[in-house]
Structure formats: C-alpha cells, structure tokens
Design an enzyme around this catalytic site. Structure first.
Site, mmCIF file in Angstrom:
data_model
loop_
_atom_site.group_PDB
_atom_site.id
_atom_site.type_symbol
_atom_site.label_atom_id
_atom_site.label_comp_id
_atom_site.label_asym_id
_atom_site.label_seq_id
_atom_site.Cartn_x
_atom_site.Cartn_y
_atom_site.Cartn_z
ATOM 1 N N HIS A 195 -7.366 -11.538 -2.164
ATOM 2 C CA HIS A 195 -6.091 -10.965 -1.717
ATOM 3 C C HIS A 195 -5.602 -11.474 -0.373
ATOM 4 O O HIS A 195 -4.423 -11.769 -0.204
ATOM 5 C CB HIS A 195 -6.218 -9.440 -1.684
ATOM 6 C CG HIS A 195 -4.934 -8.741 -1.353
ATOM 7 N ND1 HIS A 195 -3.801 -8.846 -2.142
ATOM 8 C CD2 HIS A 195 -4.587 -7.933 -0.317
ATOM 9 C CE1 HIS A 195 -2.826 -8.130 -1.615
ATOM 10 N NE2 HIS A 195 -3.274 -7.566 -0.499
ATOM 11 N N TYR A 242 -5.458 3.518 -6.699
ATOM 12 C CA TYR A 242 -5.369 3.710 -5.256
ATOM 13 C C TYR A 242 -3.986 4.121 -4.772
ATOM 14 O O TYR A 242 -3.841 4.956 -3.868
ATOM 15 C CB TYR A 242 -5.876 2.464 -4.511
ATOM 16 C CG TYR A 242 -4.927 1.282 -4.473
ATOM 17 C CD1 TYR A 242 -4.252 0.942 -3.312
ATOM 18 C CD2 TYR A 242 -4.723 0.485 -5.604
ATOM 19 C CE1 TYR A 242 -3.389 -0.138 -3.276
ATOM 20 C CE2 TYR A 242 -3.867 -0.594 -5.572
ATOM 21 C CZ TYR A 242 -3.193 -0.905 -4.407
ATOM 22 O OH TYR A 242 -2.338 -1.971 -4.382
ATOM 23 N N ASP A 280 1.577 -8.994 0.602
ATOM 24 C CA ASP A 280 1.271 -7.606 0.272
ATOM 25 C C ASP A 280 2.527 -6.747 0.497
ATOM 26 O O ASP A 280 3.574 -7.084 -0.036
ATOM 27 C CB ASP A 280 0.049 -7.158 1.101
ATOM 28 C CG ASP A 280 -0.477 -5.788 0.729
ATOM 29 O OD1 ASP A 280 -1.183 -5.684 -0.294
ATOM 30 O OD2 ASP A 280 -0.183 -4.821 1.448
ATOM 31 N N TYR A 331 3.467 3.533 0.721
ATOM 32 C CA TYR A 331 3.121 3.929 -0.650
ATOM 33 C C TYR A 331 3.792 5.253 -1.011
ATOM 34 O O TYR A 331 4.200 5.453 -2.154
ATOM 35 C CB TYR A 331 1.598 4.091 -0.787
ATOM 36 C CG TYR A 331 0.813 2.828 -0.574
ATOM 37 C CD1 TYR A 331 0.570 1.951 -1.637
ATOM 38 C CD2 TYR A 331 0.315 2.494 0.679
ATOM 39 C CE1 TYR A 331 -0.155 0.785 -1.440
ATOM 40 C CE2 TYR A 331 -0.408 1.330 0.880
ATOM 41 C CZ TYR A 331 -0.642 0.477 -0.177
ATOM 42 O OH TYR A 331 -1.357 -0.684 0.008
#
Length: 317
Positions: free
Chosen positions: A296, A150, A101, A231
């Site tokens: 995931h 998201y 990730d 992010y």
C-alpha cells in the site's frame, strides 16, 4: 531534509501546515491515512532538484494542521475548499497533483469539482469510485464485507480512538505502515488494530525507526480523530455529491497501484480497473501502472520508481 521549508498558512478557516521545497512548476502532494506531509519526503527532494516546486500540506485533521472535532467538517467540499484556498494563498492558478490513499480520494474530488486548477494528476492506490445513486457507501461496504470491515469499524466516534490508545503509538504506526495483508481488511473487535502485543514487527529496509518516531510523535500530539473523520464523512459525501452523479474525471491521469495493495486485492477492484470501468469514468487515463511485489505505501516502499513515474508523466505537460 534541510531543503524542505515549513510554514503555516490560514486557509478556509483553519491553519494549515505546509512543507515546501524548490522553485518552478508546482506539484501538490496529498497524503493518506495514517500519514503526514512526511510521506512525500523522497518525492519532494527529487522533484525540487529537477526544477519543480514541491508542496505537501498536512491535510485537515493531521499533524500540525488544525483538526476540527466534528466529522461533518471533513467532507470532500471542506478538503477541496482547503486546497483551493491554499493554491490561492500561494498564488497558483494550476498545479500538478499527486495523491495517495485518502489523498487520492481528495485528488479525485479536486479534479471533479475544480478541474480548472489541475494540469495533470498522478494518483496512487485508490481508484475513482463513481457515485452509486441507489445506495450509500457504508451500506454497500457492510453488505460486501461485513461489520468488521475496517471502514465500518471506524464509524462510531471515539471507538477506534480508544482501541488505538490501548496500543503504543509507535507500534501502531509500524503495524499500519508494514502491513501486507491482501484486502479486504477486516478487524474483529476481539483482535483489535494493534494485533498481538507480543509479536515483533520487523521494519523493512525502506522504513526507519526515525521515520516511525516522526509519525508517532505527531499522532501522539494530534490524536487520530481527524484522520478517522474522513471515513466518518463517507455517507455525507455521498449525500452532498448527488449533483455530480455520472460525472467523469476530465484531467490527464496516470494511476499507480501495487499488486499487494489491499486496495487492489479487494474483490471487484481488479475487474473495474482492467475491465474498462475505470477508463469509462476517467476517460483521460493515459497510463496505468501495476507494480509487482509492492504493497500500500508504495511511494515510501519504492521511492525511486515512484519519483521516476511522477517525473516522466508531468514532464509532458
């Protein structure tokens, strides 16, 4: 878990919590969102029992590692700086690298910026995404998936945190870790990240209440801002890495993804992976593994298989 030792190491201006087990060639594990060093517990115990030194930090912003408040402190250069300083503090010239990730994203960056420190990389879930010189990442994501995507929803400081705070952290962690919805992940504001509070969440066999409670306890202490700031630094990374436009990843790589992973089922990704694009930007890609029926959090869902994949690959070097 008694075999895993914990310590704090001062690196790059912050105190970093590091979990470590075993002796021998070093393997550095980088976790993603919303995870901690703990996501690698199975891999650490497996590799340390086979003559490796397993090292798994809580990355900047997570768990027992410091969390600077500003998103501008979470660029790829900050994270790679933390990792290089960690290797220096541990006296390690080179390591085997394993990422998942956001940990996978930062693993790509470590290989891009300091390939001299990495013997080989086993990366999971997130492919290397070459820099598009014409458009910033968020502009591309909004154009492709809309404002409810998201990553776009995470951009305004404090907004996602407020939404998360309306949900019990234990429930939120269960929701994140057990999600198997194919991508792209879009979450309208009226739905929210917690979903319906009345719908039960049944834990799969690979995830215990104890596991969830460990994650929840750390996020209750630290909050989610540090993790969300990765992010929020997406476009800043794009600006700062302009000199590396067109650069390739020049270390030996094994890439693993689940066929039910939202990163794999997001439009365009399969074509990139299997159509030659991935191999062009990662020319030393030696193995590509797509695990069937796996979502995931593959290193937790299928620990024995992931352990074997990592071990088989790094033994060659």
């Amino acid at each position: 878990m008694d075999k895993i030792q914990h310590k704090a190491i001062f690196v790059n201006g912050i105190n970093m919590h590091v979990a470590e087990s075993g002796e021998g060639p070093a393997v550095l594990f980088l976790h993603g969102f919303p995870e901690l060093w703990y996501t690698w517990r199975h891999q650490m115990l497996f590799l340390s029992s086979r003559g490796y030194r397993a090292i798994a930090p809580d990355l900047r912003g997570y768990g027992d590692t410091d969390a600077p408040p500003s998103a501008a402190s979470y660029t790829a250069f900050h994270i790679v700086g933390d990792l290089v300083a960690l290797l220096d503090a541990l006296g390690l010239d080179q390591i085997f690298l394993v990422g998942h990730d956001w940990g996978a994203v930062m693993a790509w960056y470590l290989c891009l910026l300091r390939p001299d420190r990495v013997k080989a990389l086993v990366n999971m879930s997130v492919v290397y995404s070459p820099r598009n010189p014409r458009r910033k990442p968020l502009e591309s994501l909004r154009a492709a998936f809309g404002d409810d995507y998201y990553m776009c929803r995470f951009q305004v400081p404090g907004e996602a945190e407020e939404e998360f705070a309306r949900v019990d952290t234990t429930r939120l962690m269960k929701k994140f870790l057990t999600s198997r919805k194919p991508g792209p992940l879009c979450v309208p504001k009226h739905v929210g990240f917690g979903g319906s509070p009345n719908s039960p969440i049944v834990l799969p066999s690979w995830l215990t209440e104890e596991d969830v409670n460990y994650y929840a306890s750390k996020f209750n202490q630290k909050g989610f801002t540090g993790g969300l700031n990765y992010y929020r630094a997406l476009d800043l990374n794009w600006e700062l890495t302009a000199p590396w436009t067109g650069s390739q990843i020049k270390v030996p790589v094994k890439f693993i993804v689940g066929d039910e992973d939202l990163t794999y089922t997001t439009p365009g990704v399969k074509e990139f992976i299997h159509g030659g694009g991935f191999k062009r930007v990662v020319p030393f890609l030696q193995e590509l593994v797509v695990m069937e029926g796996v979502a995931h959090f593959l290193n937790e869902e299928k620990p024995e298989e992931i352990n074997a994949h990592i071990y088989d690959f790094i033994q060659r070097f």
